[in-house]
Structures are given as C-alpha cells and as structure tokens.
Motif scaffolding. Structure first.
Motif, PDB file in Angstrom:
ATOM      1  N   LEU A 183       7.823  -8.927  -4.776  1.00 33.20           N
ATOM      2  CA  LEU A 183       6.397  -8.649  -4.588  1.00 33.20           C
ATOM      3  C   LEU A 183       6.308  -7.412  -3.704  1.00 33.20           C
ATOM      4  O   LEU A 183       7.034  -7.299  -2.707  1.00 33.20           O
ATOM      5  CB  LEU A 183       5.692  -9.828  -3.895  1.00 33.20           C
ATOM      6  CG  LEU A 183       5.739 -11.179  -4.606  1.00 33.20           C
ATOM      7  CD1 LEU A 183       5.055 -12.233  -3.739  1.00 33.20           C
ATOM      8  CD2 LEU A 183       5.083 -11.096  -5.973  1.00 33.20           C
ATOM      9  N   TRP A 184       5.402  -6.492  -4.059  1.00 32.62           N
ATOM     10  CA  TRP A 184       5.278  -5.228  -3.334  1.00 32.62           C
ATOM     11  C   TRP A 184       3.808  -4.967  -3.015  1.00 32.62           C
ATOM     12  O   TRP A 184       2.944  -5.169  -3.858  1.00 32.62           O
ATOM     13  CB  TRP A 184       5.807  -4.079  -4.195  1.00 32.62           C
ATOM     14  CG  TRP A 184       7.252  -4.231  -4.549  1.00 32.62           C
ATOM     15  CD1 TRP A 184       7.766  -4.922  -5.616  1.00 32.62           C
ATOM     16  CD2 TRP A 184       8.369  -3.703  -3.850  1.00 32.62           C
ATOM     17  NE1 TRP A 184       9.132  -4.847  -5.617  1.00 32.62           N
ATOM     18  CE2 TRP A 184       9.533  -4.110  -4.545  1.00 32.62           C
ATOM     19  CE3 TRP A 184       8.510  -2.919  -2.702  1.00 32.62           C
ATOM     20  CZ2 TRP A 184      10.815  -3.751  -4.130  1.00 32.62           C
ATOM     21  CZ3 TRP A 184       9.783  -2.567  -2.297  1.00 32.62           C
ATOM     22  CH2 TRP A 184      10.917  -2.976  -3.003  1.00 32.62           C
ATOM     23  N   TRP A 185       3.543  -4.489  -1.807  1.00 30.85           N
ATOM     24  CA  TRP A 185       2.175  -4.138  -1.455  1.00 30.85           C
ATOM     25  C   TRP A 185       2.167  -3.153  -0.288  1.00 30.85           C
ATOM     26  O   TRP A 185       3.193  -2.916   0.350  1.00 30.85           O
ATOM     27  CB  TRP A 185       1.351  -5.386  -1.120  1.00 30.85           C
ATOM     28  CG  TRP A 185       1.706  -6.091   0.161  1.00 30.85           C
ATOM     29  CD1 TRP A 185       1.074  -6.005   1.364  1.00 30.85           C
ATOM     30  CD2 TRP A 185       2.798  -7.012   0.362  1.00 30.85           C
ATOM     31  NE1 TRP A 185       1.697  -6.812   2.284  1.00 30.85           N
ATOM     32  CE2 TRP A 185       2.751  -7.449   1.704  1.00 30.85           C
ATOM     33  CE3 TRP A 185       3.800  -7.519  -0.464  1.00 30.85           C
ATOM     34  CZ2 TRP A 185       3.672  -8.350   2.243  1.00 30.85           C
ATOM     35  CZ3 TRP A 185       4.719  -8.419   0.063  1.00 30.85           C
ATOM     36  CH2 TRP A 185       4.648  -8.827   1.395  1.00 30.85           C
ATOM     37  N   MET A 237      -7.792  -6.014  -9.972  1.00 35.37           N
ATOM     38  CA  MET A 237      -6.539  -6.469  -9.377  1.00 35.37           C
ATOM     39  C   MET A 237      -6.832  -7.433  -8.225  1.00 35.37           C
ATOM     40  O   MET A 237      -7.768  -7.212  -7.455  1.00 35.37           O
ATOM     41  CB  MET A 237      -5.715  -5.280  -8.880  1.00 35.37           C
ATOM     42  CG  MET A 237      -5.305  -4.330  -9.995  1.00 35.37           C
ATOM     43  SD  MET A 237      -4.039  -3.123  -9.499  1.00 35.37           S
ATOM     44  CE  MET A 237      -4.903  -2.193  -8.247  1.00 35.37           C
ATOM     45  N   THR A 238      -6.014  -8.487  -8.116  1.00 37.33           N
ATOM     46  CA  THR A 238      -6.233  -9.457  -7.048  1.00 37.33           C
ATOM     47  C   THR A 238      -5.007  -9.663  -6.158  1.00 37.33           C
ATOM     48  O   THR A 238      -5.101  -9.572  -4.946  1.00 37.33           O
ATOM     49  CB  THR A 238      -6.645 -10.829  -7.626  1.00 37.33           C
ATOM     50  OG1 THR A 238      -5.645 -11.264  -8.548  1.00 37.33           O
ATOM     51  CG2 THR A 238      -7.990 -10.741  -8.314  1.00 37.33           C
ATOM     52  N   GLY A 239      -3.864  -9.946  -6.746  1.00 42.06           N
ATOM     53  CA  GLY A 239      -2.686 -10.283  -5.940  1.00 42.06           C
ATOM     54  C   GLY A 239      -1.767  -9.090  -5.751  1.00 42.06           C
ATOM     55  O   GLY A 239      -2.161  -7.931  -5.912  1.00 42.06           O
ATOM     56  N   LYS A 240      -0.522  -9.387  -5.419  1.00 41.99           N
ATOM     57  CA  LYS A 240       0.465  -8.348  -5.124  1.00 41.99           C
ATOM     58  C   LYS A 240       1.199  -7.900  -6.387  1.00 41.99           C
ATOM     59  O   LYS A 240       1.449  -8.700  -7.287  1.00 41.99           O
ATOM     60  CB  LYS A 240       1.474  -8.895  -4.100  1.00 41.99           C
ATOM     61  CG  LYS A 240       0.815  -9.194  -2.759  1.00 41.99           C
ATOM     62  CD  LYS A 240       1.759  -9.958  -1.835  1.00 41.99           C
ATOM     63  CE  LYS A 240       1.051 -10.237  -0.507  1.00 41.99           C
ATOM     64  NZ  LYS A 240       1.856 -11.124   0.369  1.00 41.99           N
ATOM     65  N   HIS A 241       1.534  -6.614  -6.421  1.00 40.46           N
ATOM     66  CA  HIS A 241       2.350  -6.063  -7.500  1.00 40.46           C
ATOM     67  C   HIS A 241       3.668  -6.830  -7.554  1.00 40.46           C
ATOM     68  O   HIS A 241       4.315  -7.064  -6.531  1.00 40.46           O
ATOM     69  CB  HIS A 241       2.594  -4.572  -7.247  1.00 40.46           C
ATOM     70  CG  HIS A 241       3.598  -3.969  -8.174  1.00 40.46           C
ATOM     71  ND1 HIS A 241       3.375  -3.847  -9.523  1.00 40.46           N
ATOM     72  CD2 HIS A 241       4.846  -3.468  -7.948  1.00 40.46           C
ATOM     73  CE1 HIS A 241       4.435  -3.277 -10.083  1.00 40.46           C
ATOM     74  NE2 HIS A 241       5.333  -3.043  -9.155  1.00 40.46           N
ATOM     75  N   ARG A 247      15.758  -2.760 -17.241  1.00 35.90           N
ATOM     76  CA  ARG A 247      14.629  -3.484 -17.831  1.00 35.90           C
ATOM     77  C   ARG A 247      13.927  -4.271 -16.733  1.00 35.90           C
ATOM     78  O   ARG A 247      14.538  -5.138 -16.103  1.00 35.90           O
ATOM     79  CB  ARG A 247      15.123  -4.412 -18.948  1.00 35.90           C
ATOM     80  CG  ARG A 247      15.762  -3.672 -20.097  1.00 35.90           C
ATOM     81  CD  ARG A 247      16.503  -4.574 -21.057  1.00 35.90           C
ATOM     82  NE  ARG A 247      15.570  -5.476 -21.739  1.00 35.90           N
ATOM     83  CZ  ARG A 247      15.530  -6.793 -21.557  1.00 35.90           C
ATOM     84  NH1 ARG A 247      16.336  -7.391 -20.707  1.00 35.90           N
ATOM     85  NH2 ARG A 247      14.660  -7.534 -22.224  1.00 35.90           N
ATOM     86  N   THR A 248      12.658  -3.935 -16.502  1.00 40.83           N
ATOM     87  CA  THR A 248      11.891  -4.531 -15.409  1.00 40.83           C
ATOM     88  C   THR A 248      10.514  -4.953 -15.906  1.00 40.83           C
ATOM     89  O   THR A 248       9.786  -4.137 -16.479  1.00 40.83           O
ATOM     90  CB  THR A 248      11.707  -3.524 -14.248  1.00 40.83           C
ATOM     91  OG1 THR A 248      12.979  -2.977 -13.877  1.00 40.83           O
ATOM     92  CG2 THR A 248      11.055  -4.186 -13.051  1.00 40.83           C
ATOM     93  N   ILE A 249      10.163  -6.218 -15.702  1.00 36.96           N
ATOM     94  CA  ILE A 249       8.799  -6.647 -15.998  1.00 36.96           C
ATOM     95  C   ILE A 249       7.913  -6.233 -14.826  1.00 36.96           C
ATOM     96  O   ILE A 249       8.208  -6.539 -13.666  1.00 36.96           O
ATOM     97  CB  ILE A 249       8.713  -8.170 -16.218  1.00 36.96           C
ATOM     98  CG1 ILE A 249       9.476  -8.570 -17.489  1.00 36.96           C
ATOM     99  CG2 ILE A 249       7.254  -8.617 -16.315  1.00 36.96           C
ATOM    100  CD1 ILE A 249       9.509 -10.072 -17.752  1.00 36.96           C
ATOM    101  N   LEU A 250       6.847  -5.510 -15.130  1.00 35.67           N
ATOM    102  CA  LEU A 250       5.849  -5.103 -14.131  1.00 35.67           C
ATOM    103  C   LEU A 250       4.630  -5.992 -14.320  1.00 35.67           C
ATOM    104  O   LEU A 250       4.043  -6.017 -15.403  1.00 35.67           O
ATOM    105  CB  LEU A 250       5.475  -3.636 -14.313  1.00 35.67           C
ATOM    106  CG  LEU A 250       6.632  -2.626 -14.322  1.00 35.67           C
ATOM    107  CD1 LEU A 250       6.095  -1.217 -14.515  1.00 35.67           C
ATOM    108  CD2 LEU A 250       7.453  -2.720 -13.042  1.00 35.67           C
ATOM    109  N   ARG A 251       4.244  -6.703 -13.268  1.00 36.04           N
ATOM    110  CA  ARG A 251       3.164  -7.694 -13.374  1.00 36.04           C
ATOM    111  C   ARG A 251       2.124  -7.463 -12.275  1.00 36.04           C
ATOM    112  O   ARG A 251       2.471  -7.160 -11.137  1.00 36.04           O
ATOM    113  CB  ARG A 251       3.735  -9.108 -13.241  1.00 36.04           C
ATOM    114  CG  ARG A 251       2.701 -10.213 -13.293  1.00 36.04           C
ATOM    115  CD  ARG A 251       3.333 -11.573 -13.035  1.00 36.04           C
ATOM    116  NE  ARG A 251       4.259 -11.936 -14.108  1.00 36.04           N
ATOM    117  CZ  ARG A 251       5.163 -12.924 -13.995  1.00 36.04           C
ATOM    118  NH1 ARG A 251       5.273 -13.606 -12.876  1.00 36.04           N
ATOM    119  NH2 ARG A 251       5.950 -13.214 -15.017  1.00 36.04           N
ATOM    120  N   GLN A 252       0.851  -7.634 -12.652  1.00 35.71           N
ATOM    121  CA  GLN A 252      -0.244  -7.509 -11.698  1.00 35.71           C
ATOM    122  C   GLN A 252      -1.235  -8.658 -11.881  1.00 35.71           C
ATOM    123  O   GLN A 252      -1.858  -8.768 -12.937  1.00 35.71           O
ATOM    124  CB  GLN A 252      -0.977  -6.177 -11.875  1.00 35.71           C
ATOM    125  CG  GLN A 252      -2.190  -6.019 -10.971  1.00 35.71           C
ATOM    126  CD  GLN A 252      -1.827  -6.080  -9.502  1.00 35.71           C
ATOM    127  OE1 GLN A 252      -0.936  -5.360  -9.055  1.00 35.71           O
ATOM    128  NE2 GLN A 252      -2.494  -6.927  -8.733  1.00 35.71           N
TER     129      GLN A 252
END
Length: 197
Positions: A83-85, A164-168, A185-190
C-alpha cells in the motif's frame, strides 16, 4: 470443493488477483488478512524497505509450514503486496518523489492464521477492507507506472462517476530479483466509491 489436504492457491481462487494489461476493470475485493509492516521513504534507497521484505517472507513460509503441519491445511505463499500513499498523491503520477511516500508492505495469509501464530515476530496481522476497486495489470518497470496511474486517476475513475477513497495498492506478481524490469507484472489497484457518496 477443495479438500482439506489439497494445497490452496488463493491467486487462482480470488478473482481480484487477476487483471489484464491495457484495461481498467472495476472489481469487488473481499476482506482479506495480511502480514503487515509499515514504513516511509524511497524503496530503492531506504534500508527499511529491504528489511521489511526480509522480515515478511520468512514469516510467511514459517506460517505456511506450521499450518500444514499442525492444521493439515496447506497453501501457496502469496506474492508481496504494497500500500502506498503520501500527503500529496501527485507524487505518484507527476513528481514521482519517492522520498515522500509512506508504505505498508504485506503478504496475504488465510483467515485460519491467527494472532497467536505471529506473536513475537514484530509483524502485525490485520484485515484490509477495500471493497470496490479499479485495477489493471502493468507490465514493465515500476518507474513506468506513472502514465498508467495518471490515466486511472484522472481519466477512468472520474469518467465512470467514481472517486478515489483508499490507498494505492500494488501486487507484485513477479520477483524483481529474478525478472527483467521490462517484464515485471504488477497489479495496480485503487479503491473507489461513487463520486456522489
């Protein structure tokens, strides 16, 4: 129905661990339990990031073997996730100032892993509730994510009446120590919610 003796691969069983490149999809992510370590700063230069990774993997495998041995329940160790923010989320898409990033590194574990099994490890066990999310599969270097994230944050999300609500959230399907940057290969989720909510 999976038998108790079969090895469970949650990447196959949970749809949110599948994504396609070049396509943004809206998914409903179930609540899941993770081993977590929090940190701050550039993951490429800060020792804390490497230390967190070095702490999570051995514990994840220890729990897997303990589960198989004592509970008779085996499973595939899940990939590393993050998780990134930051106070200013533009640091992810424009400036890419990694020194200002906060992060939580984590590995998903089954719900039958309990607090007692991780006591004394220095790692916390917590449930993450993300719910409705937008995600895509990014193939390439982590440093090439900015353009994809800009299209997600500034295009697809508002264009679909969302905010957007939560953390990247990133799910690292490849081992960066073994795979060339252009093939990662990376899943990017928001996490998102209706703009009207």
């Amino acid at each position: 129905m999976t038998s108790a003796s079969a090895k469970v691969d949650f990447k196959r069983e949970i749809g949110a661990y599948r994504a396609r490149p070049g396509r943004f999809e809206i998914v409903d992510v179930p609540d899941m339990q993770y081993l977590m370590i929090d940190g701050h700063g550039d993951p490429n230069t800060g020792g804390a990031f490497a230390e967190a990774t070095a702490a999570l993997y051995p514990l994840a495998y220890k729990l897997k073997f303990a589960s198989k041995r004592t509970l008779g329940r085996d499973y595939v160790v899940m990939p590393l996730e993050g998780l990134w923010w930051a106070d200013d989320m533009d640091t992810f898409t424009a400036a890419r100032d990694k020194s200002r990033w906060d992060w939580t590194l984590m590995i998903m574990v089954p719900d039958w892993i309990d607090q007692q099994m991780v006591e004394g490890s220095g790692v916390r066990l917590a449930t993450l509730s993300e719910g409705r999310c937008v995600q895509t599969l990014h193939v390439g270097s982590y440093d090439d994510e900015a353009e994809v994230l800009a299209r997600m944050h500034d295009g697809f999300i508002p264009d679909n009446g969302l905010r957007m609500t939560g953390k990247h959230h990133e799910i690292y399907l490849s081992d960066a120590r073994k795979v060339a940057p252009e093939k990662l290969r990376t899943i990017l989720r928001q996490p998102v919610a209706a703009a009207s909510e």
